[in-house]
Design a protein around this motif. Sequence first.
Motif, PDB file in Angstrom:
ATOM      1  N   ASP A 198      -3.615   5.043   8.461  1.00  0.00           N
ATOM      2  CA  ASP A 198      -4.754   4.373   9.082  1.00  0.00           C
ATOM      3  C   ASP A 198      -6.048   4.641   8.318  1.00  0.00           C
ATOM      4  O   ASP A 198      -6.437   5.793   8.099  1.00  0.00           O
ATOM      5  CB  ASP A 198      -4.914   4.835  10.535  1.00  0.00           C
ATOM      6  CG  ASP A 198      -3.829   4.278  11.438  1.00  0.00           C
ATOM      7  OD1 ASP A 198      -3.076   3.408  10.970  1.00  0.00           O
ATOM      8  OD2 ASP A 198      -3.727   4.723  12.599  1.00  0.00           O
ATOM      9  N   GLY A 199      -6.692   3.551   7.917  1.00  0.00           N
ATOM     10  CA  GLY A 199      -7.970   3.648   7.232  1.00  0.00           C
ATOM     11  C   GLY A 199      -7.876   4.061   5.780  1.00  0.00           C
ATOM     12  O   GLY A 199      -8.894   4.215   5.103  1.00  0.00           O
ATOM     13  N   VAL A 200      -6.663   4.257   5.274  1.00  0.00           N
ATOM     14  CA  VAL A 200      -6.500   4.696   3.879  1.00  0.00           C
ATOM     15  C   VAL A 200      -5.775   3.641   3.052  1.00  0.00           C
ATOM     16  O   VAL A 200      -6.280   3.178   2.040  1.00  0.00           O
ATOM     17  CB  VAL A 200      -5.740   6.036   3.808  1.00  0.00           C
ATOM     18  CG1 VAL A 200      -5.595   6.487   2.350  1.00  0.00           C
ATOM     19  CG2 VAL A 200      -6.449   7.100   4.627  1.00  0.00           C
ATOM     20  N   THR A 201      -4.569   3.276   3.510  1.00  0.00           N
ATOM     21  CA  THR A 201      -3.764   2.298   2.787  1.00  0.00           C
ATOM     22  C   THR A 201      -3.184   1.298   3.772  1.00  0.00           C
ATOM     23  O   THR A 201      -2.576   1.696   4.773  1.00  0.00           O
ATOM     24  CB  THR A 201      -2.608   2.976   2.023  1.00  0.00           C
ATOM     25  OG1 THR A 201      -3.132   4.013   1.200  1.00  0.00           O
ATOM     26  CG2 THR A 201      -1.865   1.975   1.151  1.00  0.00           C
ATOM     27  N   ALA A 202      -3.334   0.028   3.488  1.00  0.00           N
ATOM     28  CA  ALA A 202      -2.734  -0.994   4.339  1.00  0.00           C
ATOM     29  C   ALA A 202      -1.237  -1.065   4.051  1.00  0.00           C
ATOM     30  O   ALA A 202      -0.812  -0.874   2.907  1.00  0.00           O
ATOM     31  CB  ALA A 202      -3.377  -2.351   4.061  1.00  0.00           C
ATOM     32  N   PRO A 203      -0.406  -1.317   5.073  1.00  0.00           N
ATOM     33  CA  PRO A 203       1.039  -1.397   4.840  1.00  0.00           C
ATOM     34  C   PRO A 203       1.417  -2.350   3.713  1.00  0.00           C
ATOM     35  O   PRO A 203       2.347  -2.061   2.951  1.00  0.00           O
ATOM     36  CB  PRO A 203       1.579  -1.876   6.193  1.00  0.00           C
ATOM     37  CG  PRO A 203       0.598  -1.348   7.184  1.00  0.00           C
ATOM     38  CD  PRO A 203      -0.745  -1.463   6.494  1.00  0.00           C
ATOM     39  N   ALA A 204       0.712  -3.454   3.593  1.00  0.00           N
ATOM     40  CA  ALA A 204       1.053  -4.451   2.572  1.00  0.00           C
ATOM     41  C   ALA A 204       0.873  -3.926   1.155  1.00  0.00           C
ATOM     42  O   ALA A 204       1.427  -4.481   0.202  1.00  0.00           O
ATOM     43  CB  ALA A 204       0.208  -5.706   2.758  1.00  0.00           C
ATOM     44  N   GLN A 205       0.096  -2.856   0.997  1.00  0.00           N
ATOM     45  CA  GLN A 205      -0.096  -2.242  -0.321  1.00  0.00           C
ATOM     46  C   GLN A 205       0.629  -0.899  -0.437  1.00  0.00           C
ATOM     47  O   GLN A 205       0.512  -0.213  -1.458  1.00  0.00           O
ATOM     48  CB  GLN A 205      -1.588  -2.003  -0.600  1.00  0.00           C
ATOM     49  CG  GLN A 205      -2.361  -3.238  -1.008  1.00  0.00           C
ATOM     50  CD  GLN A 205      -2.686  -4.129   0.184  1.00  0.00           C
ATOM     51  OE1 GLN A 205      -3.178  -3.643   1.196  1.00  0.00           O
ATOM     52  NE2 GLN A 205      -2.411  -5.425   0.056  1.00  0.00           N
ATOM     53  N   CYS A 206       1.403  -0.530   0.571  1.00  0.00           N
ATOM     54  CA  CYS A 206       1.983   0.812   0.636  1.00  0.00           C
ATOM     55  C   CYS A 206       3.338   0.902  -0.063  1.00  0.00           C
ATOM     56  O   CYS A 206       4.252   0.118   0.194  1.00  0.00           O
ATOM     57  CB  CYS A 206       2.146   1.221   2.103  1.00  0.00           C
ATOM     58  SG  CYS A 206       2.812   2.871   2.320  1.00  0.00           S
ATOM     59  N   LYS A 207       3.461   1.888  -0.926  1.00  0.00           N
ATOM     60  CA  LYS A 207       4.738   2.221  -1.560  1.00  0.00           C
ATOM     61  C   LYS A 207       5.322   3.429  -0.830  1.00  0.00           C
ATOM     62  O   LYS A 207       4.676   4.473  -0.738  1.00  0.00           O
ATOM     63  CB  LYS A 207       4.533   2.548  -3.035  1.00  0.00           C
ATOM     64  CG  LYS A 207       3.973   1.384  -3.857  1.00  0.00           C
ATOM     65  CD  LYS A 207       3.742   1.801  -5.301  1.00  0.00           C
ATOM     66  CE  LYS A 207       3.161   0.646  -6.105  1.00  0.00           C
ATOM     67  NZ  LYS A 207       2.891   1.044  -7.521  1.00  0.00           N
TER      68      LYS A 207
END
Length: 457
Positions: free
Chosen positions: A331-340
């Motif tokens: 939350d507030g760091v990385t959006a799921p769509a950009q998450c590896k």
Amino acid sequence: MKKKTSNSAVSGLAGKIKSGKVKIAVYGLGHVGSPIASVWLRFGAHVIGVDKSPSVLESARKGRTHVPEPGVNEAFSKGLKQKRFSVYDDPVRASQDSQVKMICVPVLTVGQSLSADLGAVKQVASSVGKGLKKGDLVVLNPSVPPGTSEDVVVPILEKESGGLQAERDFFMVYSPERIYEGRAIEDIEERYPAIVSGAGPKSVEAGSKLFSLVFRRGVITMTNMRTAEAEKLLEGVYRDVNIALANEMARFCEKVGVDFWEAREGANSQPFCHIHKPGVGVGGACIPVYPQFILHTADMAKAECNITRLGRNVNDSMPAYCVSQALSLLDGVTAPAQCKVAVLGLAFRGGVSDTRLSPTYSVIDELKKAGVAEIRVHDPMVKSDPALAADIKLTQDLRAALNGADLVVLATDHKEYQKLSKRDTGDAAVYDGRGMLDGTKFAGRFASIGRKKESIP
């Protein structure tokens, strides 16, 4: 009750087995059949191994097993060298050439239903029946719904044999396997007594004599096969319900700011308390399957099994819950769509390569539903898995799996993960779905099942 047999009768049978006058055919050389065949080879028996898989048969003929179970390769190799181990691709001939037939094929559920898939058992029973002779002994080993031996297997054997009858012409025994992957041979030979039941007293006596040769803990006889079938399922249901309780209490402790693991350790110091470990889910071909057999049978008998059903529902919900907790670290760091995401562990539990019904598959599905950019799976014991989608990378290189990951989800309690720290995971958020990591080794975004996020350094 434990069954005692005369020493002369047992020694006489042992001599016939070691001389090859009584040969043992083991149908199915998988997670159950391979160690069972090995135990008899270690005893000195002449064993016929049967399997429908050409690759399994090819490996067995070379003294190897596809199941990484300690002691099996050595038993196979020694048996081949001493000409006591034969590998057949013809199940009928195996029945004709043996006096003892052990059916060790797997029994799982049918699709999403609760009913058991008895297809393999029926197929093998048919082949065994076609080669059955008077005086032969048939043993059913897999975990099955109550009534399977009596209502399914025996009628097939009697029909295919041309009219031979159980108890009158041949012996029929149900003896459930009682093994833990990774120590199966030791479990059979040293850890547990054999459960033996039969179509009648003659079958029970024959089975007791046979299994007393290799089970050093002795033999426990049951009054009938239906009871023995239920006994085996009770073992699994107990564990499934206990794990569900642990999962429920872990989630409760997270909400109220209690360290579940500390509370569990204290509670289990009381000898009447044995709370199991929580986790991302329950896998394998045993614990998540046996309750389904109970529930299906209960539905047919119109019997209530609410605790069993609720426990299964709780455990089935854990992958989605744990993924939700893991993603909340972003939350507030990385959006799921950009998450590896690096998922650690594909096997259903630590120390084995068995992926059957592993909760990791559900973890992956939940991550996909969340729309993460990339999923990598690491497992030190699983080299390949055709069940994984093409876009999921499976690797045995831990560094490669963790490199550049935004989120790490520990799904399997392999010992290789115990010493992980921020030095390994970098800036990735880490969710420990097995409660095995030291939270003090991870600065910032770290959460573990059974512990409130805010309470972890």
